[in-house]
Design an enzyme around this catalytic site. Structure first.
Site, PDB file in Angstrom:
ATOM      1  N   ASP A 252       0.868  -1.038   0.270  1.00  0.00           N
ATOM      2  CA  ASP A 252       0.074   0.045   0.139  1.00  0.00           C
ATOM      3  C   ASP A 252       0.945   1.230   0.059  1.00  0.00           C
ATOM      4  O   ASP A 252       2.092   1.169   0.402  1.00  0.00           O
ATOM      5  CB  ASP A 252      -0.853  -0.111   1.381  1.00  0.00           C
TER       6      ASP A 252
ATOM      7  N   ASP B  12      -4.769  -3.777   4.962  1.00  0.00           N
ATOM      8  CA  ASP B  12      -5.208  -3.291   6.347  1.00  0.00           C
ATOM      9  C   ASP B  12      -6.665  -3.433   6.545  1.00  0.00           C
ATOM     10  O   ASP B  12      -7.270  -3.794   7.706  1.00  0.00           O
ATOM     11  CB  ASP B  12      -4.906  -1.656   6.534  1.00  0.00           C
TER      12      ASP B  12
ATOM     13  N   ASP C 108      -9.481  -6.848   2.593  1.00  0.00           N
ATOM     14  CA  ASP C 108      -7.991  -7.486   2.110  1.00  0.00           C
ATOM     15  C   ASP C 108      -7.542  -8.559   2.709  1.00  0.00           C
ATOM     16  O   ASP C 108      -6.563  -9.234   2.119  1.00  0.00           O
ATOM     17  CB  ASP C 108      -6.816  -6.433   2.767  1.00  0.00           C
TER      18      ASP C 108
HETATM   19  P1  ATP Z   1      -3.459   3.088  -0.021  1.00  0.00           P
HETATM   20  O1  ATP Z   1      -4.135   1.749  -0.523  1.00  0.00           O
HETATM   21  O2  ATP Z   1      -2.136   3.341  -0.610  1.00  0.00           O
HETATM   22  O3  ATP Z   1      -3.454   2.861   1.381  1.00  0.00           O
HETATM   23  P2  ATP Z   1      -5.462   4.916  -0.157  1.00  0.00           P
HETATM   24  O4  ATP Z   1      -5.527   5.209   1.192  1.00  0.00           O
HETATM   25  O5  ATP Z   1      -5.254   6.352  -0.951  1.00  0.00           O
HETATM   26  O6  ATP Z   1      -4.315   4.054  -0.630  1.00  0.00           O
HETATM   27  P3  ATP Z   1      -8.149   4.499  -0.299  1.00  0.00           P
HETATM   28  O7  ATP Z   1      -8.089   4.367   1.370  1.00  0.00           O
HETATM   29  O8  ATP Z   1      -8.836   3.206  -0.807  1.00  0.00           O
HETATM   30  O9  ATP Z   1      -6.708   4.127  -0.768  1.00  0.00           O
HETATM   31  O10 ATP Z   1      -8.660   5.764  -0.812  1.00  0.00           O
HETATM   32  C1  ATP Z   1      -8.777   6.082  -2.120  1.00  0.00           C
HETATM   33  C2  ATP Z   1      -9.360   7.416  -2.302  1.00  0.00           C
HETATM   34  O11 ATP Z   1     -10.628   7.564  -1.585  1.00  0.00           O
HETATM   35  C3  ATP Z   1      -8.502   8.582  -1.728  1.00  0.00           C
HETATM   36  O12 ATP Z   1      -7.265   8.837  -2.735  1.00  0.00           O
HETATM   37  C4  ATP Z   1      -9.007   9.604  -1.225  1.00  0.00           C
HETATM   38  O13 ATP Z   1      -9.637  10.501  -2.442  1.00  0.00           O
HETATM   39  C5  ATP Z   1     -10.596   8.907  -0.979  1.00  0.00           C
HETATM   40  N1  ATP Z   1     -10.636   8.691   0.549  1.00  0.00           N
HETATM   41  C6  ATP Z   1      -9.800   8.107   1.249  1.00  0.00           C
HETATM   42  N2  ATP Z   1     -10.276   8.378   2.533  1.00  0.00           N
HETATM   43  C7  ATP Z   1     -11.465   8.753   2.584  1.00  0.00           C
HETATM   44  C8  ATP Z   1     -12.342   9.233   3.662  1.00  0.00           C
HETATM   45  N3  ATP Z   1     -12.231   9.073   4.809  1.00  0.00           N
HETATM   46  N4  ATP Z   1     -13.694   9.894   2.938  1.00  0.00           N
HETATM   47  C9  ATP Z   1     -13.735  10.159   1.700  1.00  0.00           C
HETATM   48  N5  ATP Z   1     -13.026   9.732   0.848  1.00  0.00           N
HETATM   49  C10 ATP Z   1     -11.751   9.016   1.093  1.00  0.00           C
END
Ligand code: ATP
Length: 899
Positions: free
Chosen positions: A330, A634, A638
C-alpha cells in the site's frame, strides 16, 4: 455482577443502560477503574497448554530414540551393562535438552503473540478513546466498524448496516444482520440479533454497543473448548528435514546390517563385537541434534524479526520471507508518513494555499502570497465546512502535541478548518448529523446527512475527486451555483496529482428536512461541487532507503494504492521505484484479459485506484509468474488477498483485526522498511538453517566413515565405541551446533538475489561440502588413531585421542561453517559470533572432564592423556580449517555464489 431484568438480548437499550449503570456518554474513568479492579481484566485464561509431562514424554517419540532403546535392550541382554547405562543416560539427557529447547521456542513465540494485543474504541468521560481490550469493563460503550473483532459481549445500541460473522461461535459463516430491537428471550445464540458477541468479527457497517459481559462471563468464555488459534509449528523446511531424517535412518539401518553381516560372514569377527560396530555406525550417522537446532534457529529468527517490528504469526513465514521476490505494498502510511497536511484548496474560481505543517492548527489561507479571511458563505468556507462535517475524526491538544484520533486524512481536514477559524465541535452542534454512509474503498466516498436548527437539511459528500465529480451537476462559484465544468476539474486534478498530492473533493446537496435516513439511492447526480483539496503526505525516509535495498536485493516493489494514478506515480518517483513510467488503474485492469494482465504484471509496478478484488487478481497473476509475493493490507476486504499471498502482511497500528488474522506477518509500525528488515532476517534464518546442516552432517558422516572404514579394512579395534560416539554427538550438538543458530547475518545478504523457492535443501554445493569435510575428518581421526596405536598398543588411549581429535575437528570446522564462501581468517570471522567462543570454551571443559575425570573414564573407557598428546591432536584437526578455506577460495574463484 450486573443482573438484567431479562436476558440481555431481550432488554431494551434503556433497560440495558440502567442495568449496567451507564449512559450514552459512557462511564467516567474513575468508575471504569473501579469496575476493572472489582471484576478483573477482560481476557480469557490462556488456552490449555500441552501438559509438561506430555511434552517431556513426546521427546521419546522419535525414530532415533527407538533405535537407541532397542540397542539398549540388546546390550543389556549381551551383558554390556555399562553401555546400557550410558545409552540410557544419553537418551534421558537428549530428552531433557529437547524439552528445554522446545519450551524456549514456545515461550519466545508466546511472548511475540502478546505484542499483538488489540485495542478497542470506547466512549468514556463523554469522549472517544482508544483503550486496550483487556481494560474494557461492563458499562463501557464500544464503537464498532468493519474489520473489528468484537472485544466483549455487547448489547447493541446503534447500528448502521452492521453485519457480523459469528463463525467462531456458531460455525455459521454467513454474516448476520444486526439491529437494536429486543429479541425473544428464548432466541438461540445465532438469532440474538440485538447482541454482538466477543470474538466475532464485524464484516460490514458501523455500530455502538454497551458492554454487558467481559472475560470468562462472555458467551465465548462460557464454551469450554476454547477457540484458540493454532499456530502450526512446523514449516516446509522442517518437514523436508523430517523426511530426510527418516530416509537417512532407514539407509543407516540397512548399512549397519550390511556391515554386521560383512564383519561376521566375510571377516569372521565375533557377532557380539560386530553388533557393537553396527550400533556405533548407526548412532554415528544419525544427526540427532538437527531437528532441535532447526526449531531453535527458527525461533531465534522470529525473535529477531519482532525486535525489528515484524511480528510473525505463522512460523513457515520465516522461511518463505527469504525467497520473497515481489513486495506489493500500500502507499498511504506504509510508503508515506501518513502525516497529512492540506496544502492546496481549489474552488470554482480561486486557488488557495494553506500554510503550516503537521497537525498544528496554526497557519493561514493565502491566495498567492496574500493572506485571506473568507466570509461564512463564500465557496471556500462552504468547502471547508463540508470537509469538517463529513468527517469522523477528532483533533485534540494532548500535552503540547496536537493529535488526531481517527483517519489522518480527515484529521488534516479538521486542521484546515481550524486554520480558517471553523471549530469542528461548534459546527457539529450547529449542523447535527442524522445519518451517514461510511467511507469504503469500494465506493471511495463518504456521505453525511445534517439538519440545521433553522429548518434546513443537507447531504455532504467527500471522496475521490473523479467519483464526486460524477455525482455533481453544478459547481459553487462566488456568484452562486453554475453548471459543472468537468474539463476544468479534470485539469485541476491532473495538475495537483502530478505534484504527488493526495486528492479529495467535497460537494453538497440540499435535502428534504423530513429525510432522516441516507441510502445509496440518495446519492444521485444532483450534487454541487464545492472544492478540491490537495494534501501532502511525503514518503518516509526509511521507505526510500528500503526500496533501494529491495532493488539491490532482486526484490521488485509494486505499489498498490487506492489513490490517483498521477499521485501514485509522483510518489513512486520520489521513492526510486523501478518502473515509474507505466501504471495500471483498476478500471484498466478490468478491461484486460487474464493473458494480457499476465503480460503486463511482470513489468508494471504502479497500480492505482484499485480495490481489494484487483489485489487478488494481481497476486494470482504474479504467482503464475512463479513469484513469491508479500502483500500488505489493512482493511477487512483485504483479508482474502492477504490469505492468498505468500506472505500476507497486515498493518499493526491502522490495520483491522480481520486483516491481522488473515496475515502471516504484522508490521507493528505499519512501515514498509519493516518488510525489508523481515526479508533480511528471513534470509539470515535460512542461511543459518543451511549452516547448521552444513556443520552437523559432515560430523555424522565423518563418524560413520570412520567405523565403516575400520570394519572394511579389518582393524582389530574400532577407533570409537558407541557410547563415545553418543557423547561426541551430544556435547557438540548442545554447544557448537547451537551457537550457529545465533550467527549474525552475512554482510552482503541484501545484495544477492532471492533464493529460488524450489531450491532443494541439499544443494549440490552442500552435498559436496558435506562429503569433502567428512572425508577429511575420517582421514585425520583414523590416521592418528592407527599411528598412536602403533606407538602404544593401549586401545583406550588411542580411542581417547581419536575422540578428542574428532571434537577438535568440529571446533575448527565450526569456524569454516560460519560463512559459506567468504574467508574466515579475519577478525570478523574469528570473533564475530560471541556464542561460538562461549560454546568452544564449554566444550573444552566437557572434553577435559571426559578425558581426566575418573568416573568418566569408567563410563566412557577413556584414558588420562599425557600433555604431549594434545599438540598432535590440534595440529591434525586444524587441517580441516585450511582445507575448507582453500576450497572456498577456489569456489569463489570459479563460482560467484553457492549452487
Ligand atoms: P493506499 O491503498 O495506498 O492506502 P489510499 O489510502 O489512497 O491508498 P483508499 O483508502 O482506498 O486508498 O482511498 C482511495 C481514495 O478515496 C483516496 O485517494 C481519497 O480520494 C478517497 N478517500 C480516502 N479516505 C477517505 C475518507 N475517509 N472519506 C472520503 N474519501 C476518502
Amino acid at each position: 455482577m450486573y443482573e438484567p431484568p431479562h436476558p440481555w438480548h431481550h432488554c431494551s437499550v434503556q433497560q440495558t443502560f440502567k442495568a449496567v449503570d451507564s449512559q450514552p456518554e459512557g462511564l467516567d474513568s474513575a468508575e471504569a477503574k473501579r469496575r476493572l479492579e472489582n471484576h478483573g481484566a477482560n481476557k480469557l485464561p490462556d488456552s490449555q497448554k500441552r501438559s509438561v509431562i506430555f511434552r517431556f514424554i513426546s521427546q521419546f517419540n522419535n525414530l532415533l530414540i527407538y533405535v537407541l532403546l532397542a540397542v539398549m535392550i540388546i546390550t543389556g541382554f549381551l551383558g554390556h551393562w555399562l553401555d546400557t547405562g550410558v545409552i540410557a543416560g544419553v537418551v534421558l539427557i537428549n530428552a531433557i535438552i529437547g524439552f528445554i529447547q522446545e519450551g524456549r521456542a514456545e515461550e519466545a513465540l508466546k511472548a511475540i503473540h502478546s505484542m499483538l494485543s488489540p485495542n478497542a474504541e470506547v466512549i468514556r468521560d463523554g469522549q472517544q478513546q482508544t483503550i486496550a481490550v483487556e481494560n474494557l469493563v461492563v458499562g463501557d460503550i464500544v464503537l464498532l466498524q468493519a474489520g473489528d473483532r468484537i472485544p466483549a459481549d455487547l448489547r447493541l445500541s446503534l447500528v448502521k448496516g452492521l453485519q457480523i460473522s459469528e463463525a467462531v461461535l456458531t460455525g455459521e459463516s454467513v454474516a448476520i444482520d444486526k439491529q437494536c430491537e429486543p429479541v425473544e428471550p428464548q432466541a438461540e445464540l445465532a438469532s440474538r440479533t440485538s447482541m454482538a458477541f466477543s470474538g466475532t468479527l464485524v464484516t460490514h457497517g458501523l455500530g455502538t454497543g454497551i458492554v454487558v459481559a467481559t472475560g470468562t462471563q462472555t458467551a465465548l468464555g462460557q464454551i469450554s473448548e476454547l477457540v484458540s488459534k493454532v499456530t502450526p509449528t512446523d514449516t516446509p523446511l522442517l518437514r523436508q528435514i523430517a523426511i530426510f531424517g527418516r530416509w537417512l535412518t532407514a539407509t543407516i539401518l540397512v548399512l549397519a546390517t550390511a556391515t554386521f553381516s560383512f564383519g561376521v560372514l566375510i571377516r569372521g569377527y565375533p557377532a557380539s563385537e560386530m553388533f557393537l560396530a553396527a550400533v556405533s555406525l548407526a548412532v554415528a550417522a544419525i544427526p540427532e541434534g538437527l531437528p532441535a537446532i532447526m526449531t531453535i534457529t527458527l525461533a531465534i529468527g522470529v525473535e529477531r524479526m519482532a525486535k525489528r517490528q515484524a511480528v510473525i504469526r505463522r512460523l513457515p513465514a520465516v522461511e518463505t520471507l527469504g525467497s520473497v521476490n515481489v513486495i506489493c505494498t500500500d502507499k498511504t502510511g506504509t510508503l508515506t508518513r501518513n502525516e497529512m497536511t492540506v496544502r492546496t484548496i481549489i474552488t470554482t474560481d480561486r486557488q488557495y494555499t494553506l500554510t503550516g505543517t503537521g497537525y498544528d492548527p496554526h497557519g493561514f489561507l493565502t491566495i498567492g502570497k496574500q493572506t485571506t479571511f473568507p466570509e461564512a458563505n463564500h465557496p471556500i468556507s462552504l468547502a471547508i465546512r463540508a470537509a469538517v462535517l463529513c468527517n469522523d475524526s477528532t483533533l485534540r491538544n494532548e500535552g503540547n502535541e496536537w493529535r488526531v484520533h481517527g483517519d489522518p486524512m480527515e484529521g488534516a481536514l479538521l486542521v484546515a478548518g481550524a486554520k480558517v477559524g471553523l471549530d469542528a465541535e461548534e459546527e457539529k452542534q450547529n449542523y447535527p448529523r442524522t445519518d451517514l454512509i461510511p467511507f469504503e474503498s469500494e465506493h471511495r466516498f463518504m456521505a453525511t446527512l445534517h439538519h440545521s436548527h433553522d429548518g434546513h437539511a443537507f447531504i455532504f459528500l467527500k471522496g475521490a475527486p473523479e467519483r464526486i465529480i460524477e455525482m455533481c451537476s453544478q459547481q459553487m462559484a462566488t456568484s452562486g451555483p453554475t453548471a459543472i465544468q468537468q474539463d476544468f476539474w479534470s485539469e485541476m486534478i491532473e495538475q495537483q496529482a502530478h505534484n504527488g498530492q493526495r486528492l479529495l473533493a467535497v460537494a453538497y446537496s440540499p435535502a428534504n428536512y423530513a429525510q432522516v435516513e441516507l441510502t445509496f439511492t440518495d446519492i444521485a447526480n444532483q450534487f454541487i461541487m464545492l472544492g478540491l483539496f490537495g494534501l501532502i503526505d511525503p514518503p518516509r525516509d526509511e521507505a526510500i532507503e528500503a526500496v533501494n535495498d529491495c532493488n539491490q536485493a532482486g526484490i521488485r516493489v509494486k505499489m498498490i494504492t487506492g489513490d490517483h494514478v498521477l499521485t501514485a506515480r509522483a510518489i513512486a518517483m520520489q521513492l526510486g521505484m523501478v518502473n515509474t513510467e507505466e501504471a495500471l488503474t483498476g478500471q484498466q485492469m478490468d478491461r484486460l484479459s487474464d493473458e494480457e494482465l499476465f503480460e503486463l504484471a511482470g513489468r508494471i509496478d504502479i497500480y492505482a485506484r484499485v480495490n481489494p478484488e484487483h489485489k487478488m487478481r494481481l497476486i494470482n497473476t504474479l504467482q503464475q509468474h512463479g513469484q513469491i509475493v508479500a502483500m500488505t493490507g489493512d482493511g477487512v476486504n483485504d483479508a482474502p488477498a492477504l490469505k492468498c499471498s505468500d506472505i500476507g502482511t497486515a498493518m499493526g497500528l491502522n490495520g483491522t483485526e480481520a486483516a491481522k488474522e488473515a496475515a502471516e506477518m504484522v508490521l507493528a509500525d505499519d512501515n514498509f522498511a519493516t518488510i525489508t528488515a523481515a526479508v533480511e532476517e528471513g534470509r539470515a534464518v535460512y542461511d543459518n538453517l543451511q549452516k547448521a546442516i552444513l556443520f552437523i552432517l559432515p560430523t555424522n558422516g565423518g563418524e560413520a566413515l570412520i567405523i565403516l572404514t575400520a570394519v572394511l579394512l579389518g582393524f582389530q579395534q574400532l577407533p570409537l565405541t558407541p557410547v563415545q560416539i553418543l557423547w561426541v554427538n551430544m556435547v557438540t550438538a548442545v554447544t557448537l551446533a547451537l551457537s550457529l543458530a545465533f550467527e549474525p547475518k552475512e554482510k552482503r545478504i541484501m545484495q544477492r538475489p532471492p533464493r529460488p523457492s524450489n531450491q532443494p535443501l541439499l544443494s549440490n554445493f552442500l552435498i559436496w561440502r558435506v562429503a569433502f569435510v567428512a572425508v577429511i575428518i575420517m582421514g585425520g581421526t583414523l590416521g592418528l588413531f592407527q599411528w598412536e596405536l602403533a606407538q602404544n598398543p593401549d586401545t583406550e588411549r588411542a580411542r581417547t585421542i581419536a575422540v578428542n581429535t574428532l571434537v577438535m575437528f568440529e571446533i575448527f570446522y565450526l569456524f569454516n561453517s560460519r560463512f559459506f564462501l567468504e574467508p574466515i581468517l579475519n577478525r570478523q570471522g574469528i570473533m564475530g559470533n560471541y556464542y561460538i567462543l562461549l560454546a568452544i570454551s564449554i566444550l573444552c571443559v566437557f572434553q577435559l572432564a571426559f578425558t581426566y575425570v575418573p568416573i568418566m573414564q569408567v563410563l566412557f573407557g577413556t584414558y588420562a592423556l599425557e600433555i604431549s598428546a594434545w599438540p598432535k591432536i590440534v595440529i591434525i584437526a586444524s587441517s580441516v580449517f585450511l582445507f575448507v578455506e582453500t576450497e572456498k577460495a577456489i569456489m569463489r574463484h570459479f563460482f560467484a555464489k553457492p549452487a
